[in-house]
Design an enzyme around this catalytic site. Structure first.
Site, PDB file in Angstrom:
ATOM      1  CG  ASP A 103      -5.735  -0.743  -0.700  1.00 43.90           C
ATOM      2  OD1 ASP A 103      -6.741  -1.108  -1.332  1.00 43.90           O
ATOM      3  OD2 ASP A 103      -5.740   0.167   0.140  1.00 43.90           O
ATOM      4  CG  ASN A 104      -5.471   2.324  -2.858  1.00 45.79           C
ATOM      5  OD1 ASN A 104      -4.760   2.221  -1.861  1.00 45.79           O
ATOM      6  ND2 ASN A 104      -6.670   2.804  -2.834  1.00 45.79           N
ATOM      7  CD  GLU A 142      -8.536   4.139   0.378  1.00 45.34           C
ATOM      8  OE1 GLU A 142      -8.926   3.061  -0.050  1.00 45.34           O
ATOM      9  OE2 GLU A 142      -7.530   4.727  -0.052  1.00 45.34           O
ATOM     10  CG  ASP A 171      -2.041   1.000   1.084  1.00 42.32           C
ATOM     11  OD1 ASP A 171      -2.205   1.538  -0.021  1.00 42.32           O
ATOM     12  OD2 ASP A 171      -2.732   1.255   2.073  1.00 42.32           O
ATOM     13  CE  LYS A 230      -1.769   3.756  -4.115  1.00 41.67           C
ATOM     14  NZ  LYS A 230      -1.659   3.063  -2.835  1.00 41.67           N
TER      15      LYS A 230
END
Lengths: 276, 968
Positions: A228-229, A258, A200, A203
């Site tokens: 994540d993401n 989120e 996380d 990216k």
């Protein structure tokens, strides 16, 4: 053609006169459409950028410090659940910090329960929310290595983790960029195999870090990687690599971003299969 | 009882099999079979066989491999012949068992194949075993021939079952070791075919030929009835392939002497013909314009997007005909046979405009030379007949104008009726998935890429169907949805009212500007109406789309709502435009009056002046460009429409390029250096906007219908536009759009488009008819100049071109006393047809219901029968299993038995259902209920339950049953 030429020329030749209000009004539906369609993004922009800048100027503290102050005053020390709740409240009502959030956090909890990992690596601790979340779900004797690049964030994360009651044996915070730490994991921390990796951080670093992990042989058959993401802000190269390489059994858990309802996001779950 | 002996023989061999290895097992059976057959067959043939066997071995002693292959081939051919005759004998024996024997024969074939492969591996070994096998089997075979024959069949089947796995392995092995053996084998096969076809028939006796013929016939019948057999798919496929091979091989051999060649020729020709037909079909598909493109799009984007393109193609076809009419009957005759350019004032550019008549900007606005050409109404002369064959130009102009509209009405209504028919016949809600499952695949696809596309499209259609099913089952909070729907409609209404007011405001303003004189105003102000209209037309649908997400309709319903809303918007826009145009026409007509007066004055002064000066001089020829002329409102209307079409087209293309292409390019290439994922996240790629595009197309067509009378070039322009947009949009869809997230079927909305088109057609012909009927044509331009009304041309033609009686008849016919009853009659007829069609529809629904009920009842009955049969068998098995002590593979056999019982049951049911009158059908249930009894007895007697697993073959029980029944 002439239409275009006219379009280019005329505004200059008649710049003294205003473009008629009727034409301007005709753009109103477009404006409305854009606003309605992308309202969540505008809200996000407002909360994550504008509010943050304003608060930074007003309080002189960083966002993470403000969050820490709130958590410190509004939670029970030694109780990870209350710390997470306080974080969630602050992030959804006061300001925005891109933690994993409660909904995706539940998916993460479930995966951890299923996997029961003994060695966990977390890339990007930020302010310790996900570290607490993971540490809470770990079995006895398991160890979490949390990597954070930023000094300030790391200090806050350290405090939060200790506040939640996890000692050095359970959670070890490493303050360094991930691409420097991963090559040294085997030598400095005596890690043979990672059972679970949670990504996380930046990216853009998802793919290089994954490749580093592969390259240094830290992944064994059955190791799980959760990123994540992957849809928003998104890691397209990472996903493309996953599709191509065939080393993983993978799927994307679709959810929303989120602390926001309308923006779709996803969490990638990878299980390392090794070279067949 | 023959059954008993049969069983014993079977048992014996089975025991042998136990001791022998698998290889031996097969070998033995093969030999045994051949022995039996050999006995059965005549001696002569055997001798010949032997001779043949000797020959090749002598010939090719040196080359080992070849000898192997040839002997093998010989073996195979021999076996095949035997098999054929074997079958025929059974066929003669009991006709009812056809299916079973066929199944068996195919299995035996499999065995032979298997043996073939085995032979490849070890020939010598096989030969050694052959001798020993013969010795052994003579004991077994020294019994009644018939029994052995039937026993053979059983064994064959046994083998087929037991060997299946092994065979597969073998085959794989052969393939793996090298490709050469495979190919060589195939070559052998072909040779063999030749052998069979050419050599054998002469060797065969007439009886054998007869038998062979019967076998071939049987095979053919099997192929035909294969579909209805209750077998697993795999078995069906194998059987089909084998029987086809068989038929192919022996069919040619059946003709006698000369006839055979002719037969072979005929077969070849039919094959060629079939191939030609297939190619021709392909060619025909290739001839349908854009079919492949549309199919490709359909496979990627689902049928809704494809329906747009199909609609576009349909529209293109209609415009083609409109274009043909106007071009062939109006524009070309006028250009070729009418007076040339510059001969009369209406065909000349006026002196004032001459300087800039060739400028691009002027031409782009369809002024200058474009205005004074065949493209517009004003250019046409009112000369009654032109050219050497007296082409009635004004009449033709009028009739083409009326004809295009009439043709459009006809086509639209016919298509609507056809669509309604199609939707009426197709049953769309029952067995939806079954239809999709079993009838989706297009077996004519030969291109792997197309197959991929088809695969994708089937998957899409499944998704659509599942989605629809889910939608139909969902039920949410109905009050909330209702409230949201009302709210959405309210918002949309607000939006429509706002846009209407804006257009009204702009039109009012433009009238003010027109009064002031357009030259004093900016380009923006002059083009305000057009700009605002196209901008609103572009952006409001987006807003509607956003609003419609509130409503939470099924996508197809949502599409219809969206279409309706955009329809209202466009209609408002169009009608404000027409109202503005009407105002302009009135202005022009006032101007025309003034000009008319001036012209008479000017002419009078001209002639007076010349006459007084010099009466002998020839009349002064004034260049037609200098003659003053009226404003010609018809040309103005035509120009307006042409401009509107052009600006509309440009807007569409520019939107396409900017909104889709540029966006796609940006998303694609900025994604490498952007902080979030552009492709999956925020801007993303655009989706294809079906509703907006369809509406654009329909309104475009409406404008064509409206304006085509005053600008004959409009259909041509539209044709061009549609052609370009076909390619452009196909390309844009494939290159910059992503499939809709909620794919859905849109075939149902086809008639919706048509209905809208009809409404638009009506609404667009209204103003055109109004202008034609109420406003007198301009006095100095167009084909109807000088007449009071445009339709006077018909009267004129009737009076001057037709005999007097015709005009009299016509006048009588157009008498209201005759017309009114006629209309009344038509209304009555329509009412009658309507009511009959309604009653037919009801009857259809009733019949459908009845059919379904019957179906369900049948199903229930069948189920009960099957259950009963199963219970009986269960009992039988129980009692059998009690005695089963020496059984070796008990579990497996039980498992298999269960499967086969099911098959058996199905079989019975089928027989029962098809022809209950047949004795076989009556007997079978009896047997299934009672059959196990005697068998148990046998099992008990012999203490060998090995027979029971044999029951898994449906034919076996019948084999032993039939004779017993006969004896009873």
């Amino acid at each position: 053609m002439t239409l275009l030429i006219k379009c280019i020329h005329l505004p200059f030749s008649f710049s003294s006169r205003m473009v008629s209000p009727a034409i301007a009004l005709a753009f109103l539906p477009l404006l409305l459409t854009l606003i309605i369609r992308y309202r969540y993004y505008f809200v996000l922009f407002y909360r994550a950028v504008l509010v943050r800048i304003w608060k930074d100027c007003v309080t002189g503290l960083s966002r993470e410090e403000r969050a820490f102050q709130y958590v410190l005053t509004n939670s029970t020390p030694g109780d990870p659940d209350s710390i997470l709740d306080a974080f969630d409240y602050w992030c959804s009502k006061v300001e925005f910090i891109s933690n994993i959030g409660p909904k995706k956090g539940k998916i993460l909890d479930r995966l951890l329960m299923e996997q029961n990992p003994l060695t966990v690596l977390e890339l990007g601790a930020h302010c310790g929310y996900s570290a607490v979340r993971i540490a809470r779900a770990l079995p006895l004797g398991a160890r979490l290595y949390s990597i954070e690049m930023d000094q300030g964030n790391a200090a806050i994360a350290e405090k939060i983790i200790r506040l939640a009651g996890f000692d050095d044996d359970t959670v070890e915070l490493i303050v360094n960029p991930s691409d420097e730490v991963i090559p040294r994991l085997r030598s400095d921390y005596n890690l043979e195999r990672l059972d679970f990796v949670f990504m996380d951080h930046w990216k853009k670093c998802y793919l290089p870090d994954l490749q580093l992990l592969e390259g240094y042989g830290l992944l064994g058959k059955g190791s799980m990687i959760v990123a994540d993401n992957v849809l928003f802000p998104g890691a397209p190269k990472f996903l493309r690599y996953l599709r191509k390489c065939g080393l993983y059994e993978w799927k994307i858990h679709r959810a929303t971003l989120e602390y926001s309802r309308g923006i779709r996001d996803g969490m990638a779950e990878l299980i390392y299969q090794g070279i067949k | 009882m023959p059954g008993d002996t049969l069983i014993t023989s079977e048992n014996d061999t089975d025991i042998e099999l136990d001791f022998a290895g698998d290889e031996d097992f097969q070998e033995n059976h093969e030999r045994e079979k051949h022995k039996g057959k050999r006995r059965n067959g005549d001696r002569q043939k055997n001798e010949r066989e032997n001779q043949r066997r000797k020959r090749p071995s002598k010939l090719v002693q040196g080359i080992r491999e070849e000898s192997q292959s040839k002997t093998e081939r010989r073996e195979r051919s021999r076996r095949r012949r035997r098999r054929a005759e074997h079958e025929t004998s059974i066929h003669e024996g009991n006709e009812r068992e056809r299916d079973q024997t066929r199944a068996k024969s195919t299995k035996s074939k499999k065995n032979i194949k298997n043996e073939k492969t085995r032979k490849l591996e070890g020939k010598e070994d096989g030969e050694a075993q052959e001798r020993s096998g013969k010795g052994k089997l003579k004991l077994v075979c020294a019994k009644n021939e018939e029994k052995i024959e039937s026993g053979d069949q059983l064994k064959e089947k046994e083998k087929a079952l037991g060997v299946k796995k092994k065979k597969k392995k073998r085959r794989k092995k052969v393939v793996e070791t090298s490709s050469e053996p495979e190919t060589s084998e195939e070559g052998d096969d072909e040779e063999e075919v030749n052998n069979d076809g050419e050599v054998r028939p002469e060797l065969l006796s007439p009886e054998e030929l007869e038998k062979l013929k019967d076998a071939v016939d049987e095979k053919k019948k099997l192929i035909q009835s294969l579909r209805g057999k209750p077998w697993p798919m795999k078995q069906k496929l194998v059987t089909l392939r084998e029987s086809q091979l068989f038929v192919e091989k022996y069919e040619g051999a059946l003709g006698k002497g000369k006839g055979r060649k002719l037969y072979a020729y005929k077969v070849m020709m039919t094959k060629k013909w079939m191939k030609f037909q297939r190619d021709f079909e392909n060619f025909k598909t290739a001839c349908i314009p854009w079919e492949m493109k549309i199919k490709e799009i359909e496979s990627h984007f689902g049928s809704s997007v494809a329906s747009y393109f199909i609609f576009l193609r349909w529209m293109y076809g209609i415009n083609m005909i409109l274009f043909g009419l106007t071009f062939g009957l109006v524009m070309v005759p006028e250009a070729l046979m009418g007076r040339p350019y510059g001969s009369i004032p209406r065909k000349t550019v006026p002196r004032a405009e001459e300087a800039g008549a060739m400028d691009f900007a002027v031409l782009w606005d369809f002024g200058g030379y474009a205005q004074y050409s065949v493209l517009f109404y004003g250019y046409y002369n009112n000369q009654r007949a032109i050219g050497w064959f007296k082409f009635r130009m004004p009449l033709s102009y009028f009739l083409v104008g009326v004809g295009t509209v009439a043709y459009s009405y006809m086509v639209v209504i016919r298509t609507m009726a056809r669509n309604a028919n199609e939707s009426g016949i197709g049953d769309d809600n029952s067995f939806n998935f079954s239809w999709k499952m079993f009838t989706s695949w297009d077996y004519l696809i030969g291109n792997p890429e197309t197959a991929d596309n088809k695969f994708a499209s089937i998957t899409t259609s499944f998704k659509e169907a599942i989605l629809e099913e889910q939608e139909s089952r969902k039920d949410d909070n109905i009050h909330l949805t209702r409230f949201l729907r009302v709210l959405a409609n309210f918002l949309v209404l607000c939006c429509l009212a706002g846009s209407g007011y804006l257009i009204y405001f702009v039109v009012r303003r433009s009238q003010k500007f027109a009064l002031d004189g357009l030259e004093n105003h900016t380009w923006w102000e002059r083009n305000e109406v057009n700009m605002v209209m196209s901008l609103l037309g572009m952006f409001c649908p987006m807003l509607f789309d956003v609003i419609s997400t509130l409503e939470n309709y099924h996508p197809r319903v949502a599409l219809q709502w969206q279409l309706g809303r955009i329809f209202a918007l466009f209609l408002g826009n169009l009608y404000t435009f027409i109202i503005a145009l009407m105002d302009a026409i009135n202005l022009k007509r006032k101007e025309e009056k003034v000009v008319k007066y001036n012209i008479t004055m000017w002419e009078a002064s001209l002639y007076n002046g010349t006459g007084s000066e010099n009466s002998t001089a020839p009349p002064i020829t004034i260049h037609p460009a200098d003659v003053p002329r009226g404003p010609c409102w018809e040309t103005m209307v035509g120009q307006e429409f042409v401009r509107l079409i052009i600006s509309d087209t440009m807007t569409t293309y520019i939107t396409l390029l900017i909104g889709d292409f540029l966006r796609a390019v940006l998303v694609r290439f900025l994604n490498h250096c952007w902080c979030w994922d552009l492709e999956a996240g925020f801007p993303s790629y655009s989706e294809f906007d079906v509703s907006g595009n369809v509406l654009g197309l329909i309104f475009n067509q409406g404008m064509i219908w409206m304006g085509a009378f005053y600008a004959p070039c409009l259909p041509a322009l539209n044709l061009l536009r549609l052609h370009v947009s076909m390619y452009l949009q196909c390309w844009a869809v494939m290159c910059c759009n992503v499939p809709q997230e909620r794919v859905f079927k849109a075939s149902g909305s086809n008639n919706f488009y048509m209905a809208m088109l009809l409404v638009i057609l009506f609404l667009s012909t209204l103003p055109a008819i109004y202008t034609i009927v109420t406003i007198p044509p301009s006095f100095d331009c167009g084909p109807f100049s000088g007449k009071n009304r445009m339709f006077d041309v018909i009267q004129e033609t009737l009076e001057s071109d037709f005999p007097a009686w015709f005009s009299k008849v016509f006048s009588y016919a157009s008498n209201p006393g005759l017309v009114l009853p006629f209309i009344l009659l038509m209304v009555l007829a329509i009412y009658y047809l309507q009511s009959t069609s309604k009653s037919y529809k009801e009857a259809n629904v009733e019949l459908k219901k009845k059919l379904q009920m019957q179906n369900e009842e049948n199903k229930k009955k069948n189920k009960q029968a099957a259950l009963k049969a199963q219970m009986d068998l269960e009992e039988a098995r129980k009692s059998a299993s009690q005695t089963a002590e020496h059984q070796r593979n008990n579990n497996a056999s039980v498992q298999r038995r269960e499967d086969d019982e099911e098959i058996d049951n199905k079989n019975q049911r089928m027989y029962h259902g098809r022809n209950p009158s047949l004795s076989a059908g009556d007997r079978e249930p009896q047997f299934s209920a009672r059959g196990p009894g005697p068998r148990n007895g046998h099992n008990g007697n012999h203490g060998n339950p090995r027979y029971l697993p044999g029951f898994r073959q449906q034919s076996e029980p019948r084999m032993c049953r039939v004779p017993s029944l006969e004896r009873h």
